[in-house]
Design an enzyme around this catalytic site. Structure first.
Site, mmCIF file in Angstrom:
data_model
loop_
_atom_site.group_PDB
_atom_site.id
_atom_site.type_symbol
_atom_site.label_atom_id
_atom_site.label_comp_id
_atom_site.label_asym_id
_atom_site.label_seq_id
_atom_site.Cartn_x
_atom_site.Cartn_y
_atom_site.Cartn_z
ATOM 1 N N HIS A 1 2.602 -20.466 23.293
ATOM 2 C CA HIS A 1 2.136 -19.475 22.329
ATOM 3 C C HIS A 1 3.067 -19.488 21.137
ATOM 4 C CE1 HIS A 1 0.802 -15.680 20.605
ATOM 5 N NE2 HIS A 1 -0.289 -15.857 21.313
ATOM 6 N N ASP B 1 -5.078 -16.871 28.072
ATOM 7 C CA ASP B 1 -6.292 -17.633 28.374
ATOM 8 C C ASP B 1 -6.194 -18.466 29.636
ATOM 9 O OD1 ASP B 1 -7.896 -16.713 26.380
ATOM 10 O OD2 ASP B 1 -7.040 -18.066 24.899
HETATM 11 N N1 CMC Z 1 1.143 -28.522 26.436
HETATM 12 C C1 CMC Z 1 2.091 -29.448 26.177
HETATM 13 N N2 CMC Z 1 2.986 -29.356 25.174
HETATM 14 C C2 CMC Z 1 2.902 -28.299 24.369
HETATM 15 C C3 CMC Z 1 1.948 -27.284 24.572
HETATM 16 C C4 CMC Z 1 1.041 -27.433 25.644
HETATM 17 N N3 CMC Z 1 0.114 -26.490 25.874
HETATM 18 N N4 CMC Z 1 2.097 -26.335 23.629
HETATM 19 C C5 CMC Z 1 3.104 -26.729 22.862
HETATM 20 N N5 CMC Z 1 3.613 -27.901 23.307
HETATM 21 C C6 CMC Z 1 4.753 -28.635 22.766
HETATM 22 C C7 CMC Z 1 4.360 -29.356 21.475
HETATM 23 O O1 CMC Z 1 3.937 -30.670 21.726
HETATM 24 C C8 CMC Z 1 5.646 -29.290 20.679
HETATM 25 O O2 CMC Z 1 6.493 -30.300 21.160
HETATM 26 P P1 CMC Z 1 7.577 -31.011 20.150
HETATM 27 O O3 CMC Z 1 8.435 -29.919 19.628
HETATM 28 O O4 CMC Z 1 8.311 -31.976 21.020
HETATM 29 O O5 CMC Z 1 6.743 -31.675 19.076
HETATM 30 C C9 CMC Z 1 6.256 -27.946 21.082
HETATM 31 O O6 CMC Z 1 5.734 -27.664 22.389
HETATM 32 C C10 CMC Z 1 5.897 -26.806 20.132
HETATM 33 O O7 CMC Z 1 4.477 -26.799 20.003
HETATM 34 P P2 CMC Z 1 3.720 -26.361 18.680
HETATM 35 O O8 CMC Z 1 2.321 -26.849 18.735
HETATM 36 O O9 CMC Z 1 4.552 -26.749 17.493
HETATM 37 O O10 CMC Z 1 3.774 -24.784 18.825
HETATM 38 P P3 CMC Z 1 2.874 -23.757 18.050
HETATM 39 O O11 CMC Z 1 3.582 -22.471 18.116
HETATM 40 O O12 CMC Z 1 2.515 -24.297 16.704
HETATM 41 O O13 CMC Z 1 1.509 -23.739 18.914
HETATM 42 C C11 CMC Z 1 -0.109 -23.208 20.540
HETATM 43 C C12 CMC Z 1 1.161 -22.743 19.810
HETATM 44 C C13 CMC Z 1 -0.684 -22.031 21.333
HETATM 45 C C14 CMC Z 1 -1.164 -23.632 19.491
HETATM 46 C C15 CMC Z 1 0.231 -24.398 21.471
HETATM 47 O O14 CMC Z 1 1.194 -24.000 22.424
HETATM 48 C C16 CMC Z 1 -1.006 -24.960 22.163
HETATM 49 O O15 CMC Z 1 -1.684 -25.813 21.587
HETATM 50 N N6 CMC Z 1 -1.305 -24.480 23.416
HETATM 51 C C17 CMC Z 1 -2.513 -24.891 24.111
HETATM 52 C C18 CMC Z 1 -3.710 -24.125 23.539
HETATM 53 C C19 CMC Z 1 -3.744 -22.679 23.997
HETATM 54 O O16 CMC Z 1 -3.547 -22.360 25.146
HETATM 55 N N7 CMC Z 1 -4.045 -21.789 23.019
HETATM 56 C C20 CMC Z 1 -4.223 -20.355 23.312
HETATM 57 C C21 CMC Z 1 -3.216 -19.495 22.630
HETATM 58 S S1 CMC Z 1 -3.198 -17.839 23.306
HETATM 59 C C22 CMC Z 1 -4.717 -17.163 22.866
HETATM 60 C C23 CMC Z 1 -4.756 -16.750 21.463
HETATM 61 O O17 CMC Z 1 -4.023 -15.814 21.119
HETATM 62 O O18 CMC Z 1 -5.530 -17.344 20.716
#
Ligand code: CMC
Length: 435
Positions: A313, A370
């Site tokens: 998140h 989720d």
């Molecule tokens: N599985 C594997 N690696 C992950 C994941 C994941 N679910 N989420 C983040 N990472 C890694 C990502 O690859 C990155 O690695 P590095 O720093 O080595 O490049 C690091 O963790 C940081 O990730 P980010 O994408 O830069 O983080 P963010 O804050 O921009 O994204 C997120 C947050 C929710 C979009 C992301 O964690 C994600 O895509 N999760 C899966 C989708 C999901 O479950 N979304 C629902 C969010 S909660 C409901 C809502 O409020 O909408």
């Protein structure tokens, strides 16, 4: 601290300017940099708005490090345990919990507004049977603006409140109609005698020969309780992508129904509300307990686009308090529905292995809201394609609360970010024969 400032110094020309820190009631303060361009001739660059407070708001507070979520100051755990969804919607919209009479009036108003215009109902006929329910929701909610435009004066607080309750009231009706259209069942009208969650379940699942909820109101209270809980947990989450989209669209003075349709579109993506559907699809793809390590390895591999859906998140870097509540409810619902869903066992295994893994520990990736919500929806017989629609019904309460809040602020300018231009410098046009 009061009167603290942030000093920004341009090391190139030596110019330095002090910017005031705006104080929050909880959490991080924010540096007021709206004069930065005028003072220093440069912009801030913050893709994804990781360090940007786009507005000030009194609605929801999140402390991502400590897993805290407050609606209007009230902890989510207390609201989830003791409220009905419409009570929470009232709280988000008005800032205070309703008394008994206020809640009664609010529920009645929402019920009165649940019906949709017959012409709007016919819109569904324009969609192919296999249209995704989220696509129908975006289209039909957007088209509400065609029904309520000439009479909508966004400068009038009474009309604004009417539009907000109308949206909360109609959303379950439109959502259920999207589902019924996709399975070829006739539309079911909302009933004035049912609660918000009961009404939705009745509109979803009634057959022409049998009301899902009969005149004696029989429905398993456990189902209604679970749905009510999920709606409360999803009702608001401060400046998330869809709420920011609603605010951005609304900053232009656009019709509120069109703004909410924009929010629904933003919610649909798998990185946001679409994650609940993606979690179930992911668990189905993993398939067996033996495959879990393979998929955990895929999620860690940067050359593989696969991510563990329902994990991570932007704000919660410790735990998502909504996930903690949902996990408990998941056990209760599965027990009640006597559902031995193998996907739940699989979800537990994914969670257990990921939480032990250094990659997930170091990056502070925990199950989010989720990860478990889809399993509960599935146990309630809600089809997978409807999961994000469920999220949208609940989040409408938050969207309209934010819309009302920003409309009250007459000083709110149009949202118009700038950019860091990295394209080619000025160059002269070349005739097509000289390229
Ligand atoms: N599985 C594997 N690696 C992950 C994941 C994941 N679910 N989420 C983040 N990472 C890694 C990502 O690859 C990155 O690695 P590095 O720093 O080595 O490049 C690091 O963790 C940081 O990730 P980010 O994408 O830069 O983080 P963010 O804050 O921009 O994204 C997120 C947050 C929710 C979009 C992301 O964690 C994600 O895509 N999760 C899966 C989708 C999901 O479950 N979304 C629902 C969010 S909660 C409901 C809502 O409020 O909408």
């Amino acid at each position: 601290m009061a009167n603290d400032t942030l000093l920004i110094k341009h090391t190139g020309n030596g110019k330095q300017v002090e910017y005031p820190l705006l104080q929050s009631t909880l959490g991080a303060d924010a540096v007021e940099i709206r004069n930065l361009y005028k003072d220093m001739g440069c912009f801030t660059h913050d893709p994804g708005f990781v360090s940007t407070a786009s507005c000030s708001s009194k609605i929801t507070y999140i402390d991502g490090d400590n897993g805290v979520l407050l609606y209007r100051g009230y902890p989510i755990e207390q609201l989830a345990d003791q409220c009905e969804f419409t009570e929470v919607a009232y709280l988000l919209m008005h800032g205070e919990l309703p008394n008994q009479q206020q809640l009664l009036n609010f529920n009645q108003e929402i019920n009165d507004r649940a019906v949709i215009h017959e012409s709007l109902r016919k819109f569904f006929d324009g969609f192919h049977y296999d249209a995704h329910p989220m696509a129908m929701l975006v289209g039909v909610v957007g088209s509400l603006s065609a029904f309520y435009h000439s009479e909508m004066n966004i400068k009038d607080p009474v009309q604004r409140l009417r539009a907000a309750t109308r949206l909360i009231g109609k959303m379950p009706t439109i959502a259920a109609a999207s589902f019924r259209h996709s399975v070829g069942r006739p539309f079911v009208y909302p009933r004035i005698d049912l609660s918000y969650c009961e009404n939705f379940l009745n509109m979803m699942f009634s057959r022409s020969s049998q009301n899902y909820i009969d005149q004696n109101h029989y429905i398993d209270p456990g189902y209604v309780k679970a749905l009510n809980l999920l709606f409360i947990l999803h009702a608001d989450h401060e400046q998330n992508a869809s709420t920011s989209t609603v605010r951005l669209a609304a900053s232009t003075g656009a019709n509120p129904y069109a703004c909410i349709a924009a929010g629904i579109a933003a919610l649909w993506g798998p990185a946001h509300g679409g994650a609940n559907e993606a979690v179930l699809n992911m668990l189905a793809e993993i398939g067996t307990l033996e495959n879990v390590p393979k998929y955990i390895a895929k999620a860690k591999d940067h050359n593989d686009p696969f991510r563990l859906m329902g994990f991570g998140h932007r704000v919660y870097k410790n735990f998502d308090p909504r996930a903690t509540i949902i996990r408990k409810t998941c056990y209760q619902v599965l027990e009640k529905t006597q559902s031995n869903d193998p996907l739940f066992e699989l979800a537990l295994a994914v969670e257990e292995q990921a939480l032990k893994d250094d990659y997930f520990i170091e990056k502070k990736l925990y199950p989010n809201v989720d990860f478990y919500s889809g399993i509960i929806y599935k146990a309630l017989n809600i089809p997978v394609e409807m999961f994000t629609v469920m999220f949208a019904i609940a989040r409408t309460a938050g969207w309209v609360a934010h819309w009302l809040e920003m409309m009250e602020d007459s000083s709110m300018p149009i949202s118009r970010p700038r950019q860091l231009y990295v394209g080619p410098p000025r160059r002269d046009f070349l005739n097509i024969h000289n390229r």
